[in-house]
Design a protein around this motif. Structure first.
Motif, PDB file in Angstrom:
ATOM      1  N   ASP A 118       0.816  -1.215   0.000  1.00  0.00           N
ATOM      2  CA  ASP A 118       0.000   0.000   0.000  1.00  0.00           C
ATOM      3  C   ASP A 118       0.849   1.264   0.000  1.00  0.00           C
ATOM      4  O   ASP A 118       0.362   2.352   0.341  1.00  0.00           O
ATOM      5  CB  ASP A 118      -0.950   0.009   1.204  1.00  0.00           C
ATOM      6  N   ALA A 119       2.115   1.169  -0.396  1.00  0.00           N
ATOM      7  CA  ALA A 119       2.997   2.342  -0.401  1.00  0.00           C
ATOM      8  C   ALA A 119       2.814   3.145  -1.678  1.00  0.00           C
ATOM      9  O   ALA A 119       2.808   2.594  -2.773  1.00  0.00           O
ATOM     10  CB  ALA A 119       4.447   1.896  -0.275  1.00  0.00           C
ATOM     11  N   HIS A 162       2.632   6.529   5.556  1.00  0.00           N
ATOM     12  CA  HIS A 162       2.581   5.854   6.855  1.00  0.00           C
ATOM     13  C   HIS A 162       3.198   6.722   7.952  1.00  0.00           C
ATOM     14  O   HIS A 162       2.777   6.668   9.099  1.00  0.00           O
ATOM     15  CB  HIS A 162       3.325   4.525   6.778  1.00  0.00           C
ATOM     16  N   GLN A 163       4.190   7.516   7.582  1.00  0.00           N
ATOM     17  CA  GLN A 163       4.873   8.359   8.563  1.00  0.00           C
ATOM     18  C   GLN A 163       3.992   9.515   9.036  1.00  0.00           C
ATOM     19  O   GLN A 163       3.955   9.833  10.232  1.00  0.00           O
ATOM     20  CB  GLN A 163       6.159   8.925   7.963  1.00  0.00           C
ATOM     21  N   LEU A 164       3.296  10.149   8.100  1.00  0.00           N
ATOM     22  CA  LEU A 164       2.628  11.415   8.404  1.00  0.00           C
ATOM     23  C   LEU A 164       1.104  11.326   8.440  1.00  0.00           C
ATOM     24  O   LEU A 164       0.459  12.236   8.965  1.00  0.00           O
ATOM     25  CB  LEU A 164       3.038  12.469   7.361  1.00  0.00           C
ATOM     26  N   GLU A 165       0.537  10.252   7.905  1.00  0.00           N
ATOM     27  CA  GLU A 165      -0.919  10.187   7.769  1.00  0.00           C
ATOM     28  C   GLU A 165      -1.547   9.036   8.536  1.00  0.00           C
ATOM     29  O   GLU A 165      -2.737   8.783   8.396  1.00  0.00           O
ATOM     30  CB  GLU A 165      -1.279  10.064   6.278  1.00  0.00           C
ATOM     31  N   GLN A 169       2.972   8.883  13.971  1.00  0.00           N
ATOM     32  CA  GLN A 169       4.113   8.184  14.562  1.00  0.00           C
ATOM     33  C   GLN A 169       5.097   7.818  13.450  1.00  0.00           C
ATOM     34  O   GLN A 169       4.828   6.950  12.631  1.00  0.00           O
ATOM     35  CB  GLN A 169       3.634   6.937  15.306  1.00  0.00           C
ATOM     36  N   TRP A 170       6.244   8.490  13.441  1.00  0.00           N
ATOM     37  CA  TRP A 170       7.202   8.344  12.341  1.00  0.00           C
ATOM     38  C   TRP A 170       7.690   6.911  12.170  1.00  0.00           C
ATOM     39  O   TRP A 170       7.986   6.481  11.056  1.00  0.00           O
ATOM     40  CB  TRP A 170       8.400   9.258  12.595  1.00  0.00           C
TER      41      TRP A 170
END
Length: 279
Positions: A118-119, A162-165, A169-170
């Motif tokens: 899903d990236a 995944h990091q920002l949305e 949590q980074w």
């Protein structure tokens, strides 16, 4: 000394790179390049005393793995370059921004980058890696570099969605398998010299995206090591990745992210080069 580990993934052997650029085996002198070795000053002195030309040369093409086995933890520093903070429109941090990256993200310098299913916002980040050689707890800035064993190239691959949305949590966007290529070598601190005077760059599909120096860091290596040691004990073999300069995909206008088939090259002066294909 440039230490490395070569061979099939999961079965790497210890070695070094000699002054002529030949990979030499250290298998007769140490079981591995790991935390136990680099934390043992006598063992390291014995390796340093070896004549590289007398060591067996490793013939033919060889895969290089992460140059250090048994890394205990990976501590990342976010927004640690002035130019990167500016491109992100972020204020200069008052203190280092820290996050952890899973050790299962570690891979060799030329291993492929495998995108999660899903990236769709995977980004590149060339970073100076700092490997701890001595236990560090609440160390002063002026003593911090004495706790550093050496330096390496690290690629802090980041899935921005995944990091920002996904809850802010980074670690979620930083820890996918293969998202921390390290190497090709682990270079001892005395050979590197000043860690704030190293040129670093990253190309994507032949286009130079990042080009800067470690002198652009907001918080230098000594400050970062000292600061982290006040929140957690740093042990031999721990890896700190110290932030990335301007030119990441998120900073492009419009943003540009990695897709399958892309090729990434990144390097830091004196520490070698990584080459990865996105799959």
């Amino acid at each position: 000394m440039k230490l490395l580990r070569y061979g099939e993934a999961g079965h790497e052997r210890p070695g070094l790179l000699d002054p002529a650029g030949t990979v030499r085996s250290l298998a007769d002198h140490t079981a591995d390049i790991d935390a136990a070795l680099i934390g043992d000053s006598a063992a390291m002195a014995a390796l340093a005393a070896l004549d590289p030309a007398a060591l067996p040369a490793v013939e033919g093409a060889v895969r290089l793995g992460c140059p250090l086995a048994g890394i205990g933890k990976i501590v990342g520093v976010g927004l640690n370059y002035h130019d990167h903070a500016r491109e992100c429109g972020a204020p200069i941090p008052a203190e280092p921004i820290l996050f952890l990256k899973a050790t299962t993200a570690l891979s060799g310098p030329d291993d492929p980058i495998r995108l999660p299913d899903d990236a769709d916002k995977t980004d590149w980040e060339v970073e100076l890696g700092v490997v701890i050689g001595r236990r560090a707890r609440c160390v002063a800035v002026e003593d911090a570099l004495a706790h550093v064993f050496g330096y390496c190239v690290a690629h802090d691959v980041s899935e921005r969605g995944h990091q920002l949305e996904r809850g802010g949590q980074w670690t979620k966007g930083k820890s996918h398998d293969g998202f921390c290529p390290v190497g090709p070598w682990l270079v001892t601190a005395e050979e590197v010299g000043d860690p704030q005077a190293l040129a670093l760059w990253c190309d994507v599909n032949g286009v130079r995206r990042q080009s800067s120096t470690t002198g652009e860091m907001i918080f230098g290596v000594a400050t970062v090591v000292s600061y982290i040691s006040r929140f957690m004990t740093l042990l031999p073999g721990d890896l700190i990745i110290t932030g990335t300069p301007a030119g990441v995909g998120l900073g492009q206008r419009p943003p540009v992210y990695l897709k399958r088939g892309d090729h990434v090259r990144l390097s830091i002066a004196g520490l070698g080069e990584q080459n990865q294909t996105v799959v």
